[in-house]
Write a protein that holds these residues in place. Structure first.
Motif, PDB file in Angstrom:
ATOM      1  N   CYS A 176     -18.235  -0.780 -35.778  1.00 60.90           N
ATOM      2  CA  CYS A 176     -16.808  -0.525 -35.986  1.00 60.90           C
ATOM      3  C   CYS A 176     -16.545   0.835 -36.608  1.00 60.90           C
ATOM      4  O   CYS A 176     -15.495   1.419 -36.405  1.00 60.90           O
ATOM      5  N   ASP A 177     -17.489   1.320 -37.403  1.00 64.71           N
ATOM      6  CA  ASP A 177     -17.310   2.552 -38.172  1.00 64.71           C
ATOM      7  C   ASP A 177     -16.165   2.435 -39.180  1.00 64.71           C
ATOM      8  O   ASP A 177     -15.647   3.433 -39.650  1.00 64.71           O
ATOM      9  N   THR A 178     -15.739   1.213 -39.488  1.00 70.12           N
ATOM     10  CA  THR A 178     -14.632   1.036 -40.448  1.00 70.12           C
ATOM     11  C   THR A 178     -14.982   0.009 -41.528  1.00 70.12           C
ATOM     12  O   THR A 178     -14.099  -0.672 -42.044  1.00 70.12           O
ATOM     13  N   SER A 179     -16.239  -0.153 -41.834  1.00 70.51           N
ATOM     14  CA  SER A 179     -16.721  -1.053 -42.888  1.00 70.51           C
ATOM     15  C   SER A 179     -16.417  -2.524 -42.665  1.00 70.51           C
ATOM     16  O   SER A 179     -16.345  -3.291 -43.619  1.00 70.51           O
TER      17      SER A 179
ATOM     18  N   GLY B 243     -20.663  -4.592 -40.315  1.00 71.15           N
ATOM     19  CA  GLY B 243     -21.977  -4.728 -40.952  1.00 71.15           C
ATOM     20  C   GLY B 243     -23.167  -4.290 -40.118  1.00 71.15           C
ATOM     21  O   GLY B 243     -24.309  -4.363 -40.583  1.00 71.15           O
TER      22      GLY B 243
ATOM     23  N   THR C 227     -25.615  -1.821 -41.787  1.00 75.15           N
ATOM     24  CA  THR C 227     -26.134  -2.157 -43.123  1.00 75.15           C
ATOM     25  C   THR C 227     -27.556  -1.641 -43.347  1.00 75.15           C
ATOM     26  O   THR C 227     -28.444  -1.858 -42.527  1.00 75.15           O
TER      27      THR C 227
ATOM     28  N   ALA D 168     -27.850  -4.007 -50.262  1.00 75.57           N
ATOM     29  CA  ALA D 168     -27.267  -3.848 -48.931  1.00 75.57           C
ATOM     30  C   ALA D 168     -25.930  -3.118 -49.011  1.00 75.57           C
ATOM     31  O   ALA D 168     -25.068  -3.481 -49.814  1.00 75.57           O
ATOM     32  N   VAL D 169     -25.783  -2.082 -48.196  1.00 75.62           N
ATOM     33  CA  VAL D 169     -24.525  -1.327 -48.161  1.00 75.62           C
ATOM     34  C   VAL D 169     -24.202  -0.977 -46.705  1.00 75.62           C
ATOM     35  O   VAL D 169     -25.092  -0.938 -45.860  1.00 75.62           O
ATOM     36  N   LYS D 170     -22.919  -0.727 -46.454  1.00 76.22           N
ATOM     37  CA  LYS D 170     -22.512  -0.342 -45.103  1.00 76.22           C
ATOM     38  C   LYS D 170     -22.582   1.182 -45.011  1.00 76.22           C
ATOM     39  O   LYS D 170     -21.778   1.889 -45.617  1.00 76.22           O
TER      40      LYS D 170
ATOM     41  N   CYS E 157     -21.841   3.269 -42.821  1.00 74.37           N
ATOM     42  CA  CYS E 157     -20.749   4.030 -42.198  1.00 74.37           C
ATOM     43  C   CYS E 157     -19.722   4.422 -43.247  1.00 74.37           C
ATOM     44  O   CYS E 157     -18.888   5.289 -43.013  1.00 74.37           O
ATOM     45  N   THR E 158     -19.749   3.745 -44.397  1.00 79.97           N
ATOM     46  CA  THR E 158     -18.736   3.971 -45.420  1.00 79.97           C
ATOM     47  C   THR E 158     -19.381   4.553 -46.684  1.00 79.97           C
ATOM     48  O   THR E 158     -18.970   4.275 -47.799  1.00 79.97           O
ATOM     49  N   LEU E 159     -20.437   5.309 -46.439  1.00 82.83           N
ATOM     50  CA  LEU E 159     -21.142   5.965 -47.517  1.00 82.83           C
ATOM     51  C   LEU E 159     -21.420   7.364 -47.000  1.00 82.83           C
ATOM     52  O   LEU E 159     -21.856   7.528 -45.862  1.00 82.83           O
TER      53      LEU E 159
ATOM     54  N   GLU F  49     -20.652 -12.807 -44.682  1.00 82.31           N
ATOM     55  CA  GLU F  49     -19.225 -12.530 -44.461  1.00 82.31           C
ATOM     56  C   GLU F  49     -18.970 -11.120 -43.939  1.00 82.31           C
ATOM     57  O   GLU F  49     -18.022 -10.877 -43.209  1.00 82.31           O
ATOM     58  N   GLY F  50     -19.836 -10.182 -44.297  1.00 81.78           N
ATOM     59  CA  GLY F  50     -19.609  -8.797 -43.877  1.00 81.78           C
ATOM     60  C   GLY F  50     -20.387  -8.406 -42.625  1.00 81.78           C
ATOM     61  O   GLY F  50     -20.525  -7.212 -42.345  1.00 81.78           O
ATOM     62  N   ASN F  51     -20.908  -9.364 -41.884  1.00 82.21           N
ATOM     63  CA  ASN F  51     -21.677  -9.049 -40.670  1.00 82.21           C
ATOM     64  C   ASN F  51     -21.140  -9.862 -39.492  1.00 82.21           C
ATOM     65  O   ASN F  51     -21.123 -11.093 -39.544  1.00 82.21           O
TER      66      ASN F  51
ATOM     67  N   MET G 130     -15.411   8.425 -36.120  1.00 83.16           N
ATOM     68  CA  MET G 130     -14.393   8.793 -37.088  1.00 83.16           C
ATOM     69  C   MET G 130     -15.010   9.584 -38.230  1.00 83.16           C
ATOM     70  O   MET G 130     -15.779   9.052 -39.000  1.00 83.16           O
TER      71      MET G 130
ATOM     72  N   ILE H 238     -13.003   6.439 -48.672  1.00 79.40           N
ATOM     73  CA  ILE H 238     -13.651   6.951 -47.453  1.00 79.40           C
ATOM     74  C   ILE H 238     -12.977   6.401 -46.181  1.00 79.40           C
ATOM     75  O   ILE H 238     -12.681   7.181 -45.270  1.00 79.40           O
TER      76      ILE H 238
ATOM     77  N   LYS I 200     -11.383   8.778 -43.369  1.00 76.22           N
ATOM     78  CA  LYS I 200     -11.772   8.748 -41.952  1.00 76.22           C
ATOM     79  C   LYS I 200     -10.542   8.653 -41.062  1.00 76.22           C
ATOM     80  O   LYS I 200     -10.514   9.215 -39.970  1.00 76.22           O
TER      81      LYS I 200
ATOM     82  N   ASP J  65     -17.299  -8.672 -49.254  1.00 74.92           N
ATOM     83  CA  ASP J  65     -18.561  -9.286 -48.868  1.00 74.92           C
ATOM     84  C   ASP J  65     -19.673  -8.644 -49.701  1.00 74.92           C
ATOM     85  O   ASP J  65     -19.407  -7.761 -50.513  1.00 74.92           O
TER      86      ASP J  65
ATOM     87  N   GLN K  73     -21.923  -6.414 -49.140  1.00 73.70           N
ATOM     88  CA  GLN K  73     -22.039  -4.956 -49.068  1.00 73.70           C
ATOM     89  C   GLN K  73     -20.886  -4.274 -49.807  1.00 73.70           C
ATOM     90  O   GLN K  73     -21.101  -3.262 -50.483  1.00 73.70           O
TER      91      GLN K  73
ATOM     92  N   ASN L  85     -21.394  -4.509 -53.487  1.00 71.42           N
ATOM     93  CA  ASN L  85     -22.451  -3.618 -53.972  1.00 71.42           C
ATOM     94  C   ASN L  85     -21.963  -2.195 -54.197  1.00 71.42           C
ATOM     95  O   ASN L  85     -22.618  -1.421 -54.885  1.00 71.42           O
TER      96      ASN L  85
END
Ligand SMILES: Cc1cc2nc3c(=O)[nH]c(=O)nc-3n(C[C@H](O)[C@H](O)[C@H](O)COP(=O)(O)OP(=O)(O)OC[C@H]3O[C@@H](n4cnc5c(N)ncnc54)[C@H](O)[C@@H]3O)c2cc1C
Ligand code: FES
Ligand code: FES
Lengths: 154, 266
Positions: A39-42, A45, A48, A55-57, A59-61, A129-131, B1, B38, B42, B103, B105, B108
Motif C-alpha cells: 500500500c505504501d501507506t502504513s 504490513g 514489515t 517489527a515496523v512498517k 514504508c513509513t520510516l 491486525e497490521g498485516n 509516494m 510521514i 507522502k 497494530d 508495528q 512500535n
C-alpha cells in the motif's frame, strides 16, 4: 546524506536523500527485494522489517531514521539454506498462496512470538491486525504461526 | 509516494531542537515516530523544509514515578507504555488504551507525545489524558510550562502548543478505577468513538474522543452522575458531533452514549 545501517548483520554505508523510505532503500539501494511494498501507506504490513528487533512498517520510516540502527529483513531470517522455523511452518502448513504478504507476515509473526511464545489463536489474530492477506483468508497463516510457536518452544 | 524534498537533522538534546525550531520557524517540523507526519508528507499535505528528529533525545523516552504521579516521556512509544510495569501497577487503564492503538508495528513506532501534538480527532490518548486531568509538560524558547489537559486540545489538529515548543512529558495521576471503551474504525483502527471514565470518591471524570472535532470532557455526564449509568444519555450534550463517511452524526452520538454507559458500568 550519508547513513550506515546494519542490515542482516552487515553494515551498509550509502548516500541517501532524506525522503527515501527504508523500504525503498532496502529494495532499490541494497537490492533486498524480499521486503514488499503493497500500500505504501502504513496499512498492509507487506513492508514489515525489524528495527532493533521490533517489527515496523518500512514504508513509513525514513532510511535516515534507521541510521546507526540494526535492521533485519526476511532475507536475514534463514540460516544459510535452512529456513527459519516460522518460514518452515508457513511452507508446511500452506500459510501462503501468492506470497506477496508473506515476508511481512513472517516478520510480524516473529515479533508476536518474541513477546508471547505461546499465543492463543485470538492473540495471533490480534497480532496480525497490521498485516493484510488477499489470498489465504488468514486461516493457514494463523495455523502456521501456532505450529512455529510449537517448534520454537520445543 | 515520495514526500517533497526536505533536510533532516537528528538532535540529541531539547536545547538543540529548540535552537533549530527558532532558526527555521514554520519551515521546520519535529519528527518523533513519524507515523502521522510521514503519511501526511507522502500525500504532500505537509511539506516541511526541515525535519528535526527528536526521537533519540536522552531522557524523553522514560516512564517513572514522581511522588504520586506517573511521568511518561513524550517519546515513549505506545508499545513502551503497553509493556511498562510502572503504568500497569499505577494506571492500568493506560495499559488498556495502549493495547487498542493501531497494530503491533504502529505501536512500535508511534509516540504519546506525537499523538497529542498531532491531535487527530480520532486519536485514542486524548480521552484518557482528559479523564485523568493529566498535565502536559512543554519546553520552549521562553522556558518550561505545564498545560492542563482541558486547555490543551483546541480544535481539529490544533492544540495550545506554540510553534516553538516541544512536549517533553505527560504527567498522569494514579488511576485506581478507570475504564476505556473504543469503537474501532475497522480498517485504520482509529477510534470512531472512544470514552475514558475515571471514578473517584463517588464522582467521575469522562473524556471523549472521536466524536467531535475536538476531544472533550463530558461535563453534563459528570454533573449528573448518580452512581448509575443513566447520565450516559448526556454524552453529547452541548457538543457538535462529527459526521463523515465512517459514521454520521446520529450514529456517532449513539455510539458515544453506548460507550459512556459501558464505561460507567465497568
Ligand atoms: C496505520 C496506522 C494506524 C494508527 N492507528 C491509531 C489508533 O488506532 N489510535 C491512535 O490514537 N493513533 C493511531 N495512529 C497514529 C499513531 O499513533 C501515531 O504514531 C501518533 O498519532 C503520532 O505519533 P508519532 O510519534 O508517530 O508522531 P509524528 O508523526 O512523528 O509527529 C506527529 C506530529 O506531532 C509533532 N510532534 C511529535 N512529537 C512532538 C513533541 N514531543 N512535541 C511537539 N510536537 C511533536 C510533529 O511535529 C508532527 O506534527 C495510527 C497510525 C497509523 C500509521
Ligand atoms: S507497504 Fe508498508 S504498510 Fe503497506
Ligand atoms: S498469500 Fe497472497 S496476499 Fe497473502
Amino acid at each position: 546524506m550519508q547513513i550506515t545501517i546494519t542490515v542482516n548483520g552487515k553494515p551498509h554505508t550509502h548516500e541517501v536523500e532524506p525522503r527515501t523510505s527504508l523500504a525503498l532503500f532496502l529494495r532499490e539501494t541494497l537490492d533486498l527485494t524480499g521486503t514488499h511494498i503493497g500500500c505504501d501507506t502504513s496499512s498492509c504490513g507487506a513492508c514489515t522489517v525489524h528495527l532493533d528487533g521490533a517489527a515496523v512498517k518500512s514504508c513509513t520510516l525514513l532510511a535516515v531514521q534507521a541510521d546507526g540502527l540494526k535492521v533485519t529483513t526476511i532475507e536475514g531470517m534463514a540460516n544459510g539454506n535452512e529456513m527459519h522455523p516460522i518460514q518452515a511452518a508457513f511452507k508446511e502448513h500452506h500459510g501462503l498462496q501468492c506470497g506477496f504478504c508473506t515476508p511481512g507476515m513472517v516478520m510480524t509473526a516473529a515479533n508476536i512470538l518474541k513477546e508471547n511464545p505461546a499465543p492463543s489463536e485470538d492473540e495471533i489474530r490480534h497480532g496480525l491486525e497490521g498485516n493484510f492477506c488477499r489470498c489465504t483468508g488468514y486461516h493457514n497463516i494463523v495455523k502456521s504461526i501456532q505450529h512455529a510457536a510449537g517448534t520454537l518452544n520445543a | 509516494m515520495i514526500p517533497a524534498k526536505f533536510d533532516y537533522k537528528k538532535v540529541s538534546s531539547i536545547s538543540e531542537a529548540l535552537e533549530l525550531l527558532a532558526k527555521h520557524g514554520d519551515d521546520a517540523k519535529l519528527l518523533a515516530g513519524g507515523h502521522s507526519l510521514i503519511p501526511a508528507m507522502k500525500l504532500r499535505l505537509n511539506q516541511p523544509e526541515i525535519l528535526i528528529d527528536i526521537s533519540q533525545i536522552a531522557g524523553m523516552n522514560t516512564i517513572k514515578m514522581d511522588g504520586d504521579e506517573i511521568v511518561i516521556g513524550a517519546n515513549c512509544t505506545h508499545h513502551q507504555i503497553l509493556t511498562s510495569d510502572v503504568v500497569k501497577q499505577n494506571a492500568k487503564m493506560l495499559t488498556e488504551v495502549a493495547k487498542m492503538i493501531g497494530d503491533i508495528q504502529v505501536r512500535n513506532r508511534g509516540t504519546i507525545g506525537g499523538s497529542l501534538a498531532h491531535s487527530d480527532p480520532s486519536a485514542d490518548w486524548p480521552a484518557s489524558v482528559l479523564a485523568a486531568d493529566a498535565k502536559i509538560e512543554v519546553e520552549g524558547k521562553s522556558g518550561e510550562r505545564t498545560i492542563a489537559a482541558t486547555d490543551f486540545f483546541q480544535g481539529i489538529f490544533t492544540t495550545a502548543l506554540e510553534d516553538d515548543e516541544i512536549i517533553t512529558a505527560i504527567r498522569f495521576p494514579k488511576i485506581a478505577d478507570g475504564n476505556y471503551q473504543k469503537f474501532f474504525q475497522s480498517a485504520s483502527r482509529f477510534a470512531i468513538a472512544g470514552v475514558a471514565v475515571i471514578k473517584f470518591g463517588g464522582k467521575v471524570r469522562v473524556g471523549v474522543t472521536g466524536v467531535s472535532d475536538t476531544p472533550y470532557r463530558a461535563s453534563a455526564v459528570e454533573a449528573a452522575y448518580d452512581g448509575t449509568s443513566s447520565a450516559a444519555a448526556l454524552a453529547v450534550d452541548g457538543v457538535e458531533v462529527m459526521s463523515d463517511h465512517f459514521a454520521g452524526e446520529e450514529y456517532r452520538s449513539h455510539l458515544a452514549k453506548v460507550l459512556v454507559k459501558k464505561a460507567l458500568e465497568s
